[in-house]
Design a protein around this motif. Structure first.
Motif, mmCIF file in Angstrom:
data_model
loop_
_atom_site.group_PDB
_atom_site.id
_atom_site.type_symbol
_atom_site.label_atom_id
_atom_site.label_comp_id
_atom_site.label_asym_id
_atom_site.label_seq_id
_atom_site.Cartn_x
_atom_site.Cartn_y
_atom_site.Cartn_z
ATOM 1 N N LEU A 37 52.939 23.943 39.877
ATOM 2 C CA LEU A 37 51.944 22.926 38.563
ATOM 3 C C LEU A 37 51.557 22.525 39.464
ATOM 4 C CD1 LEU A 37 52.827 22.567 35.699
ATOM 5 C CD2 LEU A 37 54.649 21.001 36.020
ATOM 6 N N VAL A 38 51.949 21.797 40.404
ATOM 7 C CA VAL A 38 51.549 20.371 41.356
ATOM 8 C C VAL A 38 49.803 20.715 41.308
ATOM 9 C CG1 VAL A 38 51.831 19.348 43.835
ATOM 10 C CG2 VAL A 38 53.165 19.068 41.854
ATOM 11 N N LEU A 39 49.725 22.171 42.202
ATOM 12 C CA LEU A 39 48.836 22.940 42.865
ATOM 13 C C LEU A 39 47.879 23.386 41.823
ATOM 14 C CD1 LEU A 39 49.598 25.146 45.888
ATOM 15 C CD2 LEU A 39 48.106 23.467 46.343
ATOM 16 N N GLY A 40 47.719 23.375 40.972
ATOM 17 C CA GLY A 40 46.720 23.938 39.689
ATOM 18 C C GLY A 40 46.476 22.603 39.150
ATOM 19 N N LEU A 41 48.061 21.919 38.611
ATOM 20 C CA LEU A 41 46.816 20.661 38.297
ATOM 21 C C LEU A 41 46.102 19.659 38.577
ATOM 22 C CD1 LEU A 41 48.067 20.143 35.053
ATOM 23 C CD2 LEU A 41 49.686 18.404 35.946
ATOM 24 N N GLY A 42 46.551 20.044 39.719
ATOM 25 C CA GLY A 42 45.872 19.115 40.757
ATOM 26 C C GLY A 42 44.712 19.345 40.748
ATOM 27 N N HIS A 43 44.687 20.490 41.296
ATOM 28 C CA HIS A 43 43.416 21.047 40.810
ATOM 29 C C HIS A 43 42.271 21.121 40.325
ATOM 30 C CE1 HIS A 43 39.317 24.654 41.538
ATOM 31 N NE2 HIS A 43 40.428 23.759 43.298
ATOM 32 N N PHE A 44 43.415 20.535 39.182
ATOM 33 C CA PHE A 44 42.309 21.045 37.842
ATOM 34 C C PHE A 44 41.607 19.992 37.760
ATOM 35 C CE2 PHE A 44 40.629 21.701 33.307
ATOM 36 C CZ PHE A 44 41.161 20.656 32.926
ATOM 37 N N LEU A 45 42.763 18.732 37.869
ATOM 38 C CA LEU A 45 41.951 17.369 37.251
ATOM 39 C C LEU A 45 40.888 16.946 38.838
ATOM 40 C CD1 LEU A 45 45.479 15.809 37.536
ATOM 41 C CD2 LEU A 45 43.647 16.393 35.590
ATOM 42 N N THR B 162 38.970 18.770 40.024
ATOM 43 C CA THR B 162 37.109 19.740 40.074
ATOM 44 C C THR B 162 37.463 20.204 38.492
ATOM 45 O OG1 THR B 162 38.654 21.858 40.081
ATOM 46 C CG2 THR B 162 37.756 21.010 42.083
ATOM 47 N N SER B 163 38.283 20.204 37.721
ATOM 48 C CA SER B 163 37.975 20.946 36.152
ATOM 49 C C SER B 163 37.490 22.079 35.898
ATOM 50 C CB SER B 163 36.614 20.129 35.140
ATOM 51 O OG SER B 163 36.910 18.226 35.836
ATOM 52 N N ARG B 164 37.773 22.652 37.021
ATOM 53 C CA ARG B 164 37.118 24.074 36.963
ATOM 54 C C ARG B 164 38.710 25.003 36.400
ATOM 55 N NH1 ARG B 164 34.616 25.677 42.067
ATOM 56 N NH2 ARG B 164 34.520 27.957 41.106
ATOM 57 N N VAL B 165 38.806 25.468 35.128
ATOM 58 C CA VAL B 165 39.935 26.021 34.590
ATOM 59 C C VAL B 165 40.851 27.497 35.883
ATOM 60 C CG1 VAL B 165 41.059 27.167 33.058
ATOM 61 C CG2 VAL B 165 39.308 25.094 32.759
ATOM 62 N N ARG B 166 39.637 27.837 36.237
ATOM 63 C CA ARG B 166 40.181 29.578 36.685
ATOM 64 C C ARG B 166 40.227 29.520 37.642
ATOM 65 N NH1 ARG B 166 36.972 34.905 35.987
ATOM 66 N NH2 ARG B 166 38.478 35.985 37.671
ATOM 67 N N ARG B 167 39.724 28.364 38.269
ATOM 68 C CA ARG B 167 40.108 28.125 39.542
ATOM 69 C C ARG B 167 41.324 27.764 39.697
ATOM 70 N NH1 ARG B 167 37.053 29.228 45.259
ATOM 71 N NH2 ARG B 167 36.400 31.080 43.011
ATOM 72 N N SER B 168 41.186 27.030 39.451
ATOM 73 C CA SER B 168 42.776 26.635 39.217
ATOM 74 C C SER B 168 43.733 27.755 38.768
ATOM 75 C CB SER B 168 42.497 24.972 38.093
ATOM 76 O OG SER B 168 41.671 24.237 38.106
ATOM 77 N N CYS B 169 43.878 28.148 37.876
ATOM 78 C CA CYS B 169 44.950 29.029 37.381
ATOM 79 C C CYS B 169 44.497 30.227 38.549
ATOM 80 C CB CYS B 169 44.883 29.623 36.750
ATOM 81 S SG CYS B 169 44.514 29.316 34.898
#
Lengths: 117, 228
Positions: free
Chosen positions: A39-47, A49-56
Protein backbone atom coordinates in the motif's frame (compact mmCIF):
# COMPACT_ATOMS: atom_id res chain seq x y z
CA UNK A 1 -4.60 -37.26 21.98
CA UNK A 2 -6.51 -34.95 19.70
CA UNK A 3 -10.25 -35.08 20.09
CA UNK A 4 -10.29 -36.67 23.53
CA UNK A 5 -12.09 -34.18 25.70
CA UNK A 6 -10.28 -31.22 24.10
CA UNK A 7 -11.88 -28.22 22.43
CA UNK A 8 -12.17 -28.37 18.64
CA UNK A 9 -8.89 -27.79 16.82
CA UNK A 10 -8.44 -24.17 15.74
CA UNK A 11 -9.80 -23.67 12.23
CA UNK A 12 -7.15 -22.67 9.72
CA UNK A 13 -7.35 -19.94 7.12
CA UNK A 14 -5.44 -20.89 4.00
CA UNK A 15 -4.28 -18.03 1.84
CA UNK A 16 -4.58 -18.95 -1.85
CA UNK A 17 -5.71 -22.34 -0.61
CA UNK A 18 -2.37 -23.51 0.77
CA UNK A 19 -0.69 -21.16 3.26
CA UNK A 20 -2.21 -21.53 6.73
CA UNK A 21 -1.65 -18.01 8.07
CA UNK A 22 -3.26 -18.73 11.44
CA UNK A 23 -1.10 -21.64 12.52
CA UNK A 24 2.22 -21.00 10.78
CA UNK A 25 4.49 -18.80 12.95
CA UNK A 26 5.33 -15.44 11.31
CA UNK A 27 2.98 -16.02 8.34
CA UNK A 28 0.23 -13.67 9.45
CA UNK A 29 2.62 -10.84 10.25
CA UNK A 30 4.49 -11.34 6.97
CA UNK A 31 1.31 -11.08 4.92
CA UNK A 32 0.08 -8.06 6.90
CA UNK A 33 3.39 -6.22 6.66
CA UNK A 34 3.56 -7.16 2.99
CA UNK A 35 0.13 -5.63 2.43
CA UNK A 36 1.19 -2.49 4.28
CA UNK A 37 4.39 -2.24 2.27
CA UNK A 38 2.42 -2.76 -0.92
CA UNK A 39 0.00 0.00 0.00
CA UNK A 40 2.73 2.45 0.98
CA UNK A 41 4.88 1.84 -2.10
CA UNK A 42 2.01 1.72 -4.57
CA UNK A 43 0.16 4.70 -3.20
CA UNK A 44 3.36 6.66 -2.70
CA UNK A 45 4.48 6.05 -6.26
CA UNK A 46 1.07 7.02 -7.60
CA UNK A 47 0.97 10.23 -5.59
CA UNK A 48 4.44 11.10 -6.82
CA UNK A 49 4.04 10.20 -10.49
CA UNK A 50 0.28 9.73 -11.19
CA UNK A 51 1.14 6.66 -13.25
CA UNK A 52 -1.37 3.92 -12.49
CA UNK A 53 0.23 1.01 -14.25
CA UNK A 54 3.70 1.56 -12.86
CA UNK A 55 2.26 2.15 -9.38
CA UNK A 56 0.52 -1.23 -9.53
CA UNK A 57 3.85 -2.83 -10.47
CA UNK A 58 5.46 -1.14 -7.49
CA UNK A 59 2.63 -2.25 -5.24
CA UNK A 60 3.01 -5.90 -6.20
CA UNK A 61 6.78 -5.74 -5.99
CA UNK A 62 6.51 -4.04 -2.61
CA UNK A 63 4.17 -6.74 -1.37
CA UNK A 64 6.51 -9.54 -2.40
CA UNK A 65 9.71 -8.00 -1.10
CA UNK A 66 8.24 -6.73 2.16
CA UNK A 67 6.54 -10.03 2.84
CA UNK A 68 9.63 -12.11 2.11
CA UNK A 69 11.90 -9.67 3.92
CA UNK A 70 9.85 -9.75 7.11
CA UNK A 71 9.43 -13.52 6.78
CA UNK A 72 13.19 -14.17 6.79
CA UNK A 73 13.73 -11.73 9.65
CA UNK A 74 10.92 -13.23 11.75
CA UNK A 75 11.92 -16.85 11.08
CA UNK A 76 15.53 -16.12 11.98
CA UNK A 77 14.45 -14.63 15.32
CA UNK A 78 12.02 -17.50 15.85
CA UNK A 79 14.79 -20.06 15.27
CA UNK A 80 17.09 -18.24 17.71
CA UNK A 81 14.29 -18.14 20.28
CA UNK A 82 13.69 -21.87 19.92
CA UNK A 83 17.38 -22.64 20.36
CA UNK A 84 17.47 -20.51 23.51
CA UNK A 85 14.36 -22.31 24.78
CA UNK A 86 16.02 -25.68 24.22
CA UNK A 87 19.19 -24.58 25.99
CA UNK A 88 17.16 -23.26 28.91
CA UNK A 89 15.13 -26.46 29.16
CA UNK A 90 18.30 -28.55 29.07
CA UNK A 91 19.97 -26.31 31.63
CA UNK A 92 17.00 -26.52 34.00
CA UNK A 93 16.89 -30.29 33.68
CA UNK A 94 20.62 -30.61 34.36
CA UNK A 95 20.42 -28.26 37.33
CA UNK A 96 17.68 -30.37 38.91
CA UNK A 97 19.55 -33.59 38.14
CA UNK A 98 22.96 -32.56 39.43
CA UNK A 99 22.05 -30.14 42.25
CA UNK A 100 23.95 -31.08 45.40
CA UNK A 101 25.92 -33.85 43.70
CA UNK A 102 29.62 -33.93 42.90
CA UNK A 103 28.80 -32.89 39.30
CA UNK A 104 27.07 -29.67 40.40
CA UNK A 105 29.08 -26.83 38.80
CA UNK A 106 27.95 -24.32 41.45
CA UNK A 107 29.29 -26.61 44.16
CA UNK A 108 32.62 -26.94 42.36
CA UNK A 109 32.90 -23.15 42.11
CA UNK A 110 32.20 -22.71 45.82
CA UNK A 111 34.80 -25.37 46.57
CA UNK A 112 37.42 -23.56 44.48
CA UNK A 113 36.73 -20.25 46.22
CA UNK A 114 37.23 -21.88 49.60
CA UNK A 115 40.50 -23.51 48.58
CA UNK A 116 41.79 -20.21 47.09
CA UNK A 117 41.04 -18.14 50.19
CA UNK B 1 -2.55 -39.17 14.76
CA UNK B 2 -4.37 -37.00 12.28
CA UNK B 3 -7.59 -35.12 13.06
CA UNK B 4 -10.58 -35.97 10.86
CA UNK B 5 -10.11 -34.54 7.33
CA UNK B 6 -6.72 -33.13 8.31
CA UNK B 7 -4.78 -31.85 5.30
CA UNK B 8 -1.50 -30.60 6.77
CA UNK B 9 1.27 -32.22 8.78
CA UNK B 10 0.67 -33.70 12.18
CA UNK B 11 2.38 -31.99 15.14
CA UNK B 12 6.07 -32.86 15.19
CA UNK B 13 7.35 -35.27 17.82
CA UNK B 14 10.97 -35.35 16.76
CA UNK B 15 13.53 -32.64 16.01
CA UNK B 16 13.83 -33.72 12.37
CA UNK B 17 10.08 -33.41 11.84
CA UNK B 18 10.17 -29.94 13.42
CA UNK B 19 12.83 -28.95 10.88
CA UNK B 20 10.79 -30.45 8.04
CA UNK B 21 7.68 -28.54 9.08
CA UNK B 22 9.69 -25.30 9.23
CA UNK B 23 11.14 -25.93 5.78
CA UNK B 24 7.67 -26.67 4.45
CA UNK B 25 6.41 -23.33 5.84
CA UNK B 26 9.39 -21.58 4.25
CA UNK B 27 8.77 -23.24 0.88
CA UNK B 28 5.08 -22.32 1.00
CA UNK B 29 5.89 -18.68 1.72
CA UNK B 30 8.18 -18.57 -1.31
CA UNK B 31 5.42 -20.29 -3.32
CA UNK B 32 2.93 -17.66 -2.15
CA UNK B 33 5.21 -14.87 -3.33
CA UNK B 34 5.69 -16.51 -6.73
CA UNK B 35 1.95 -17.20 -7.11
CA UNK B 36 1.14 -13.58 -6.31
CA UNK B 37 3.57 -12.40 -8.96
CA UNK B 38 2.26 -14.84 -11.56
CA UNK B 39 -1.37 -13.93 -10.83
CA UNK B 40 -0.55 -10.25 -11.21
CA UNK B 41 1.29 -10.81 -14.51
CA UNK B 42 -1.59 -12.94 -15.82
CA UNK B 43 -4.05 -10.18 -14.96
CA UNK B 44 -1.87 -7.63 -16.76
CA UNK B 45 -1.58 -9.82 -19.84
CA UNK B 46 -5.34 -10.29 -19.96
CA UNK B 47 -5.87 -6.53 -19.94
CA UNK B 48 -3.27 -5.76 -22.61
CA UNK B 49 -3.92 -5.60 -26.31
CA UNK B 50 -1.96 -8.12 -28.34
CA UNK B 51 1.06 -6.60 -30.06
CA UNK B 52 4.21 -7.74 -31.78
CA UNK B 53 6.33 -4.68 -31.10
CA UNK B 54 8.86 -6.39 -28.87
CA UNK B 55 12.20 -6.92 -30.59
CA UNK B 56 14.43 -7.79 -27.68
CA UNK B 57 14.15 -7.46 -23.91
CA UNK B 58 17.57 -7.80 -22.38
CA UNK B 59 16.65 -6.37 -18.99
CA UNK B 60 13.65 -8.56 -18.34
CA UNK B 61 15.51 -11.61 -19.59
CA UNK B 62 18.25 -10.87 -17.08
CA UNK B 63 15.70 -10.48 -14.28
CA UNK B 64 13.87 -13.70 -15.03
CA UNK B 65 17.13 -15.62 -15.11
CA UNK B 66 18.70 -14.26 -11.94
CA UNK B 67 15.57 -14.13 -9.79
CA UNK B 68 14.64 -17.83 -10.23
CA UNK B 69 18.27 -18.76 -9.54
CA UNK B 70 18.09 -16.85 -6.25
CA UNK B 71 14.78 -18.50 -5.38
CA UNK B 72 16.25 -21.93 -6.09
CA UNK B 73 19.22 -21.21 -3.84
CA UNK B 74 16.87 -20.02 -1.07
CA UNK B 75 15.03 -23.34 -1.28
CA UNK B 76 17.98 -25.65 -1.93
CA UNK B 77 20.20 -24.59 0.98
CA UNK B 78 17.81 -25.41 3.85
CA UNK B 79 16.63 -28.49 1.96
CA UNK B 80 20.14 -29.92 1.70
CA UNK B 81 20.84 -29.01 5.31
CA UNK B 82 17.87 -31.05 6.49
CA UNK B 83 18.69 -33.87 4.10
CA UNK B 84 22.14 -34.31 5.59
CA UNK B 85 20.77 -33.86 9.09
CA UNK B 86 18.39 -36.76 8.49
CA UNK B 87 21.35 -38.99 7.57
CA UNK B 88 23.24 -38.34 10.80
CA UNK B 89 23.10 -41.34 13.08
CA UNK B 90 25.08 -40.43 16.16
CA UNK B 91 25.57 -43.26 18.69
CA UNK B 92 22.03 -44.53 19.11
CA UNK B 93 20.98 -45.79 22.53
CA UNK B 94 18.85 -48.54 21.10
CA UNK B 95 18.65 -50.50 17.86
CA UNK B 96 15.25 -51.77 16.82
CA UNK B 97 14.59 -54.08 13.91
CA UNK B 98 11.32 -53.85 12.04
CA UNK B 99 10.46 -56.63 9.61
CA UNK B 100 7.47 -56.29 7.34
CA UNK B 101 5.31 -59.27 6.52
CA UNK B 102 1.96 -59.76 4.84
CA UNK B 103 0.26 -58.25 6.79
CA UNK B 104 1.90 -57.46 10.11
CA UNK B 105 5.16 -56.14 11.51
CA UNK B 106 7.73 -58.04 13.57
CA UNK B 107 9.89 -56.08 15.97
CA UNK B 108 13.15 -57.25 17.49
CA UNK B 109 15.10 -55.72 20.34
CA UNK B 110 18.38 -57.61 20.33
CA UNK B 111 20.72 -55.12 21.97
CA UNK B 112 20.56 -56.45 25.49
CA UNK B 113 17.85 -59.09 25.55
CA UNK B 114 16.44 -61.29 22.84
CA UNK B 115 13.05 -59.65 22.56
CA UNK B 116 10.87 -60.26 19.57
CA UNK B 117 7.17 -59.89 18.97
CA UNK B 118 4.64 -59.54 16.18
CA UNK B 119 2.39 -56.53 15.87
CA UNK B 120 -1.02 -57.14 14.31
CA UNK B 121 -3.78 -54.63 13.77
CA UNK B 122 -6.68 -54.91 16.21
CA UNK B 123 -9.76 -55.76 14.10
CA UNK B 124 -12.64 -53.29 14.31
CA UNK B 125 -14.90 -55.92 15.83
CA UNK B 126 -12.52 -56.34 18.78
CA UNK B 127 -11.67 -52.66 19.23
CA UNK B 128 -12.34 -51.31 22.73
CA UNK B 129 -14.46 -48.20 22.99
CA UNK B 130 -12.53 -44.98 22.37
CA UNK B 131 -9.68 -46.63 20.45
CA UNK B 132 -8.80 -45.72 16.88
CA UNK B 133 -10.15 -47.78 14.01
CA UNK B 134 -7.52 -49.36 11.69
CA UNK B 135 -4.71 -47.82 13.76
CA UNK B 136 -4.47 -49.80 16.99
CA UNK B 137 -2.23 -52.84 17.32
CA UNK B 138 -1.99 -55.65 19.81
CA UNK B 139 1.69 -55.01 20.63
CA UNK B 140 3.13 -51.53 20.37
CA UNK B 141 6.75 -50.59 19.75
CA UNK B 142 7.91 -49.10 23.03
CA UNK B 143 10.92 -46.80 22.95
CA UNK B 144 12.54 -44.59 25.57
CA UNK B 145 11.86 -40.89 25.04
CA UNK B 146 14.59 -38.33 24.28
CA UNK B 147 16.98 -41.12 23.25
CA UNK B 148 18.36 -41.65 19.75
CA UNK B 149 16.85 -44.82 18.33
CA UNK B 150 18.19 -46.61 15.28
CA UNK B 151 15.65 -48.61 13.29
CA UNK B 152 16.75 -51.26 10.83
CA UNK B 153 13.97 -52.10 8.43
CA UNK B 154 13.54 -55.01 6.12
CA UNK B 155 10.81 -57.25 4.80
CA UNK B 156 10.15 -60.95 4.73
CA UNK B 157 8.08 -61.26 1.58
CA UNK B 158 7.12 -58.21 -0.49
CA UNK B 159 7.84 -54.51 -0.32
CA UNK B 160 6.48 -52.63 2.69
CA UNK B 161 7.29 -49.23 4.18
CA UNK B 162 7.66 -48.29 7.83
CA UNK B 163 6.23 -44.81 8.28
CA UNK B 164 5.35 -42.67 11.29
CA UNK B 165 4.42 -39.15 10.08
CA UNK B 166 4.77 -37.36 13.40
CA UNK B 167 8.36 -38.60 13.78
CA UNK B 168 9.25 -37.71 10.20
CA UNK B 169 10.15 -41.31 9.37
CA UNK B 170 9.30 -43.23 6.23
CA UNK B 171 11.63 -46.00 5.08
CA UNK B 172 11.02 -48.77 2.60
CA UNK B 173 11.16 -52.36 3.78
CA UNK B 174 12.76 -54.33 0.97
CA UNK B 175 13.26 -58.12 1.07
CA UNK B 176 16.94 -58.99 1.17
CA UNK B 177 18.01 -55.45 2.07
CA UNK B 178 18.53 -53.64 5.36
CA UNK B 179 17.55 -49.98 5.44
CA UNK B 180 18.52 -47.82 8.36
CA UNK B 181 16.84 -44.78 9.84
CA UNK B 182 16.84 -43.05 13.20
CA UNK B 183 14.68 -40.77 15.29
CA UNK B 184 14.49 -39.12 18.71
CA UNK B 185 11.11 -38.59 20.35
CA UNK B 186 10.94 -35.22 22.09
CA UNK B 187 7.96 -36.09 24.28
CA UNK B 188 6.15 -39.14 25.66
CA UNK B 189 3.11 -40.32 23.79
CA UNK B 190 1.66 -42.75 21.30
CA UNK B 191 2.45 -42.15 17.64
CA UNK B 192 0.60 -43.83 14.81
CA UNK B 193 1.66 -44.70 11.32
CA UNK B 194 0.64 -47.01 8.49
CA UNK B 195 2.36 -49.19 5.94
CA UNK B 196 3.27 -46.94 3.02
CA UNK B 197 4.07 -49.34 0.20
CA UNK B 198 1.37 -51.38 -1.52
CA UNK B 199 1.81 -54.94 -0.37
CA UNK B 200 -1.35 -56.84 -1.13
CA UNK B 201 -4.95 -57.11 -0.07
CA UNK B 202 -4.44 -56.01 3.52
CA UNK B 203 -1.92 -53.25 2.89
CA UNK B 204 -4.17 -50.76 4.69
CA UNK B 205 -4.48 -53.02 7.71
CA UNK B 206 -0.95 -53.24 9.07
CA UNK B 207 -0.45 -50.09 11.14
CA UNK B 208 2.55 -49.05 13.20
CA UNK B 209 2.24 -47.74 16.75
CA UNK B 210 5.24 -46.30 18.56
CA UNK B 211 4.89 -45.67 22.28
CA UNK B 212 7.43 -43.27 23.73
CA UNK B 213 7.89 -43.55 27.49
CA UNK B 214 10.40 -42.46 30.13
CA UNK B 215 13.36 -44.80 30.47
CA UNK B 216 12.22 -46.46 33.70
CA UNK B 217 8.90 -47.42 32.12
CA UNK B 218 10.72 -48.77 29.09
CA UNK B 219 12.94 -50.90 31.34
CA UNK B 220 9.90 -52.25 33.17
CA UNK B 221 8.18 -53.05 29.89
CA UNK B 222 11.19 -54.88 28.45
CA UNK B 223 11.61 -56.87 31.68
CA UNK B 224 7.94 -57.88 31.63
CA UNK B 225 8.14 -58.84 27.97
CA UNK B 226 11.27 -60.93 28.34
CA UNK B 227 9.79 -62.66 31.41
CA UNK B 228 6.67 -63.59 29.48
Amino acid sequence: MAGEGDSEPEKSFKLLGFLDVKNVPCARESVLYGSLGSLVLGLGHFLATSRVRRSCDFAVGGFIFTMLGYWFYCRYNFAQHRIRQRMLREGMKNKILFEGSSLDPERKQTGNERSNS
Amino acid sequence: MANPSQFGFQDASSPIMEELVEFHDHALMVALAICSLVLYLLTLMLMEKLSSNTVDAQEVELIWTILPAIVLILLALPSLQILYMMDEIDEPDLTLKAIGHQWYWTYEYTDFKDLSFDSYMVPTSELPSGHFRLLEVDHRVVVPMESPIRVIITAGDVLHSWAVPTLGVKTDAIPGRLNQTSFITTRPGIFYGQCSEICGANHSYMPIVVESTPLTHFENWSSLLSAS
